[in-house]
Design an enzyme around this catalytic site. Structure first.
Site, short mmCIF file in Angstrom:
data_model
loop_
_atom_site.label_atom_id
_atom_site.label_comp_id
_atom_site.label_asym_id
_atom_site.label_seq_id
_atom_site.Cartn_x
_atom_site.Cartn_y
_atom_site.Cartn_z
CE1 TYR A 254 4.63 28.19 1.75
CE2 TYR A 254 2.85 28.00 0.15
CZ TYR A 254 3.40 28.60 1.28
OH TYR A 254 2.71 29.59 1.94
CB SER B 11 -0.88 28.30 1.71
OG SER B 11 -0.83 28.77 0.38
P1 NAD Z 1 7.38 36.46 6.62
O1 NAD Z 1 8.64 36.08 5.91
O2 NAD Z 1 6.96 37.89 6.63
O3 NAD Z 1 7.46 35.98 8.14
C1 NAD Z 1 7.85 34.69 8.48
C2 NAD Z 1 8.49 34.71 9.85
O4 NAD Z 1 8.81 33.36 10.18
C3 NAD Z 1 9.79 35.51 9.91
O5 NAD Z 1 9.77 36.40 11.01
C4 NAD Z 1 10.87 34.45 10.09
O6 NAD Z 1 11.99 34.88 10.87
C5 NAD Z 1 10.08 33.35 10.79
N1 NAD Z 1 10.70 32.03 10.63
C6 NAD Z 1 11.20 31.48 9.49
N2 NAD Z 1 11.71 30.29 9.75
C7 NAD Z 1 11.52 30.05 11.08
C8 NAD Z 1 11.84 28.98 11.93
N3 NAD Z 1 12.48 27.88 11.49
N4 NAD Z 1 11.50 29.08 13.23
C9 NAD Z 1 10.87 30.17 13.71
N5 NAD Z 1 10.55 31.22 12.94
C10 NAD Z 1 10.88 31.16 11.64
O7 NAD Z 1 6.27 35.52 5.99
P2 NAD Z 1 4.67 35.58 5.98
O8 NAD Z 1 4.26 35.87 4.58
O9 NAD Z 1 4.14 36.41 7.08
O10 NAD Z 1 4.34 34.03 6.22
C11 NAD Z 1 3.81 33.53 7.42
C12 NAD Z 1 3.09 32.21 7.14
O11 NAD Z 1 2.00 32.48 6.24
C13 NAD Z 1 3.96 31.14 6.47
O12 NAD Z 1 3.63 29.88 7.02
C14 NAD Z 1 3.51 31.21 5.03
O13 NAD Z 1 3.72 30.00 4.35
C15 NAD Z 1 2.06 31.53 5.19
N6 NAD Z 1 1.43 32.12 4.01
C16 NAD Z 1 1.91 33.27 3.48
C17 NAD Z 1 1.28 33.78 2.36
C18 NAD Z 1 1.78 35.04 1.71
O14 NAD Z 1 1.34 35.29 0.57
N7 NAD Z 1 2.59 35.85 2.34
C19 NAD Z 1 0.18 33.13 1.79
C20 NAD Z 1 -0.27 31.96 2.37
C21 NAD Z 1 0.35 31.46 3.49
#
Ligand code: NAD
Length: 260
Positions: free
Chosen positions: A155, A142
């Site tokens: 985080y 991130s």
């Molecule tokens: P999201 O909530 O849409 O998807 C996350 C998925 O991870 C979900 O399907 C959930 O069921 C799964 N998950 C959660 N805990 C889990 C576990 N213990 N084991 C297996 N699966 C699990 O979120 P997203 O925004 O797509 O985030 C994905 C990644 O991107 C994360 O690591 C997040 O930190 C990172 N990220 C997101 C953003 C953002 O702005 N959305 C920005 C930077 C980084």
């Protein structure tokens, strides 16, 4: 097609960024294991991809659970004979000021982001090393791998930690042709972010609109959210890169929020 015949495991791929990476890889010819805590959603996503003519498998897995990760990765190898790409993407967000941050929430955050990355890496590299055909590991970090924000102690700590793991894996994996890189997205409108907007508005005592404009997107060059497609494009670039020339790196995709 850039990933013809490759086997990719993508954690947290039932939703958001992971789901888009899965689709992007499938369109480039990869066989996709959608590993997610939510088995029903993982199976649904995999079924949708099979209908579209791709090879896909839904795998139930809590990435913080050693036995479940080992069993899930074994199931993928039993199906397709090896693993070429791991995208360690599963993640959640929990925000609190540190003076009231529940220890259980802190541990949960570090378990999913760091234990999850470790356990899936360990399980996959054993097969990548044994198969002798190299591989690519992509950690979804991130901008918070580089930068701090209030309320996000767990985080930010976890996402900074992933940069360390990326660099170690680049060094350990090199002699096996296994590369490791990290993608550092800015804010992407996924369920994870949609949940944070009202939470942060409450914690900081400002409107949801102000959270978006004056907190989340304040430092971007154009006030725009990064998209799941933006992140998937970079994930494809890393996965398809053919040599160790590109390893141990972090690429920030954030509309200029953070510049190195
Ligand atoms: P999201 O909530 O849409 O998807 C996350 C998925 O991870 C979900 O399907 C959930 O069921 C799964 N998950 C959660 N805990 C889990 C576990 N213990 N084991 C297996 N699966 C699990 O979120 P997203 O925004 O797509 O985030 C994905 C990644 O991107 C994360 O690591 C997040 O930190 C990172 N990220 C997101 C953003 C953002 O702005 N959305 C920005 C930077 C980084």
């Amino acid at each position: 097609m850039k990933l013809e015949g490759k086997v990719a495991v993508i954690t947290g791929a039932a939703s958001g960024i992971g789901k888009e990476i899965a689709l992007t890889y499938a369109r480039e010819g990869a066989r996709i294991a959608i590993a997610d805590l939510n088995l029903e959603a993982a199976e649904l996503a995999a079924a949708g991809m099979r209908v579209a003519g791709h090879e896909a498998l839904g795998v139930g897995m809590d990435v913080a659970n050693e036995a479940q990760v080992e069993a899930g990765i074994e199931a993928v190898v039993a199906q397709w004979g090896g693993i070429d790409i791991l995208v360690s993407n599963a993640g959640i967000q929990i925000v609190h000021p540190i003076e009231v941050f529940p220890f259980a929430d802190w541990r949960k955050m570090l378990a999913i982001h760091l234990d999850g990355a470790f356990l899936t890496t360990r399980a996959c590299v054993r097969h990548m090393y044994a198969g002798g055909r190299g591989g690519s590991i992509i950690y979804i970090g991130s901008v918070h791998s580089k930068e701090a924000s209030v309320l996000k102690s767990a985080y930010v700590t976890a996402k900074h930690g992933l940069e360390g793991l990326t660099r170690v894996m680049a060094k350990e994996g090199a002699k096996h042709g296994v590369r490791a890189n990290l993608i550092a997205p800015g804010f992407v409108r996924t369920p994870l972010v949609d949940k944070q907007i009202p939470e942060q508005a409450r914690e900081l005592g400002i409107s949801e609109d102000e959270i978006i404009k004056n907190v989340m997107l304040k430092e971007t060059v154009d006030g725009e959210f990064t998209t799941v497609q933006d992140v998937a494009r970079v994930a494809l670039f890393f996965a398809a890169f053919p040599s160790n020339a590109l390893t141990g790196q972090s690429l920030i995709v954030s509309h200029g929020w953070f510049m190195e």
